[in-house]
Design an enzyme around this catalytic site. Structure first.
Site, PDB file in Angstrom:
ATOM      1  N   ASP A 191      53.073  29.145  31.624  1.00 38.14           N
ATOM      2  CA  ASP A 191      51.944  28.977  30.711  1.00 38.14           C
ATOM      3  C   ASP A 191      52.412  28.287  29.431  1.00 38.14           C
ATOM      4  OD1 ASP A 191      49.415  29.793  29.143  1.00 38.14           O
ATOM      5  OD2 ASP A 191      49.080  30.716  31.094  1.00 38.14           O
ATOM      6  N   HIS A 223      47.661  31.353  24.552  1.00 39.82           N
ATOM      7  CA  HIS A 223      47.238  31.561  25.939  1.00 39.82           C
ATOM      8  C   HIS A 223      48.306  32.285  26.752  1.00 39.82           C
ATOM      9  CE1 HIS A 223      46.034  30.230  30.068  1.00 39.82           C
ATOM     10  NE2 HIS A 223      44.818  30.271  29.560  1.00 39.82           N
ATOM     11  N   ASN A 321      37.128  27.002  35.246  1.00 42.99           N
ATOM     12  CA  ASN A 321      35.987  27.420  34.414  1.00 42.99           C
ATOM     13  C   ASN A 321      34.890  26.363  34.304  1.00 42.99           C
ATOM     14  OD1 ASN A 321      37.548  29.696  33.807  1.00 42.99           O
ATOM     15  ND2 ASN A 321      38.420  28.726  31.993  1.00 42.99           N
ATOM     16  N   SER A 393      41.613  32.291  33.592  1.00 43.50           N
ATOM     17  CA  SER A 393      42.985  32.513  33.121  1.00 43.50           C
ATOM     18  C   SER A 393      43.254  33.983  32.862  1.00 43.50           C
ATOM     19  CB  SER A 393      43.231  31.737  31.821  1.00 43.50           C
ATOM     20  OG  SER A 393      43.535  30.401  32.063  1.00 43.50           O
TER      21      SER A 393
END
Length: 444
Positions: A191, A223, A321, A393
């Site tokens: 990530d 994130h 998304n 996520s």
């Protein structure tokens, strides 16, 4: 073998390197190629590319070592070969790309060659509101606000849950009541890095590596820290409710996305090789890129995922998304659309698919495998704090944490056993499998 479109540059001109967010929703290419080689005949494949396409000097990289990998990937005069994966990120002049493609199609030791793409985090930036912006792969869509009425948002919030002790995600997945902790199991989260000084994570991080040129593993985005907290945060956080699934798992934090939230296929592959070499039982990838309806899954990622499974490592990835339910459901993004990678959908507290969560529009790998809490998820944030975020996520690290629990319960289980236990243990939901797969994630 699958090959994508060529981007166009003048002969000898190096393609640009992308470090920020894309300017539109179109696919972004780097100009390099990802080449998958026959494990038993790798050198012949590389020699064929050297001879026919004059590819750049090949540097061999072992997943156990991370020194200078980011710099090598950024160097336009170098191709990088990852020994653990049998894959290379190849630099080739613009006037030689056709030769590379035709050689790859004809040579038996080259399994696949595809243009390298950019990938992005899969998160909604305004978790407490109707989704109005998708960061960083999508621009703001003001019409979305109009489509989400107060009634729809009330349904999305679902029944009131007491989160004083545990987050709603831990309660819904029963991670709050399991006796397993993931002790000794390695979870790799690829990530934007991690806040290595976060009080809840100090002493829990076994190893880190950055594959982003010019950036350390420290998380300048937020994130990665959030996803790591959900997968493996502590049983007793410094403040607020418990939010981590596998509270005693060992954390491998690989930075493959920049502080702006973007990265390349090559950086993802470097992180995968590193995770496998360091004994991860599960790789969590809350990242991806959108695909079109009818688009096939990437052959390179699929073959690499199969090789990773053979090494005993399961891969879970965010479905994406892009949807605007109920009006529009978009297909599962890449690399989650690979058959050998588990695609994770997002659920609201009402245990319905989140409005943004992608669905099984494309066949042959574009399925949803399982669903997990992804709306208003509380977890760790850089600077020692906490925040709530929404997105597929946020759902994905819940699944990674449960895989660690399954691995602790059966240390001899192979990747196929872990996958079977994960999917068979899901709680069926009264929604189409195209939206939620096997159902709601459940801890053993």
């Amino acid at each position: 073998m699958a090959n994508g479109p060529l981007d166009r540059h003048a002969p000898g001109e190096q393609p640009p390197r992308f470090n920020g967010v894309p300017s539109d929703r179109g696919t972004e290419y780097t100009g390099r190629y990802v080449v998958l080689l026959d494990p038993g005949n790798q050198e012949n494949g590389l020699n064929a590319l050297r001879s026919a396409a004059d590819i750049a000097l090949v540097e061999r990289v072992s997943g156990a070592g991370t020194t200078d990998v980011a710099a090598l990937l950024e160097n336009p005069d170098v191709s990088v070969y990852f020994e653990e994966l049998g894959a290379a990120v190849v630099e080739v002049r613009a006037d030689q790309r056709h030769a590379l493609v035709t050689t790859a199609e004809a040579h038996p030791s080259i399994i696949a060659a595809e243009p390298e793409r950019m990938v992005y985090t899969s998160v909604i930036t305004a978790p407490q509101q109707a989704p109005t912006e998708f960061f960083p792969a999508y621009r703001s869509d003001e019409e979305t606000v109009e489509r989400h009425t107060k009634a729809e948002m009330a349904v999305a919030q679902g029944p009131a849950l007491d989160e004083q002790r545990w987050t709603w995600g831990l309660q819904a997945t029963r991670a709050s009541v399991t006796g397993l902790t993931g002790r000794g199991v390695r979870i790799a989260v690829l990530d934007t890095g991690v806040d290595t000084d976060h009080p809840d994570l100090v002493g829990r991080i076994e190893d880190t590596a950055s594959f982003v040129p010019g950036e350390t593993v420290e998380d300048g985005h937020g994130h990665g820290t959030h996803c790591i907290g959900t997968a493996a945060g502590p049983a007793g956080p410094r403040q607020g409710p418990r939010y981590g699934v596998a509270t005693e798992a060992l954390i491998l934090a690989g930075k493959v996305l920049s502080d702006a939230g973007s990265g390349s296929d090559g950086q993802i592959l470097a992180g995968m090789a590193w995770a496998v070499a360091h004994g991860a039982r599960v790789i969590s990838m809350s990242l991806g890129a959108p695909v079109r309806p009818g688009e096939l899954f990437p052959q390179t990622y699929e073959q690499l995922a199969r090789r990773t499974l053979q090494r005993g490592t399961l891969i879970v990835a965010a479905a994406g998304n892009e949807s605007r339910r109920p009006q529009s459901v978009r297909p599962v993004g890449r690399p989650a659309n690979c058959p050998s990678i588990l695609a994770v959908a997002s659920l609201d507290p009402s245990l319905t698919a989140s409005s943004f969560s992608c669905g099984a529009i494309n066949g042959a790998g574009g399925e949803i495998n399982i669903a997990a809490p992804g709306r208003n998820v509380h977890s760790a944030a850089p600077g020692g704090g906490y925040r709530s975020m929404s997105g597929t996520s946020m759902a994905t690290p819940h699944v990674a944490g449960v895989v660690a629990l399954l691995a602790e319960a059966d240390p001899e289980a192979g990747s196929a056993d872990l996958e079977a236990g994960l999917l068979s243990g899901a709680f069926p939901l009264a929604q189409p499998v195209e939206d939620v797969g096997s159902g709601l994630l459940q801890a053993p």
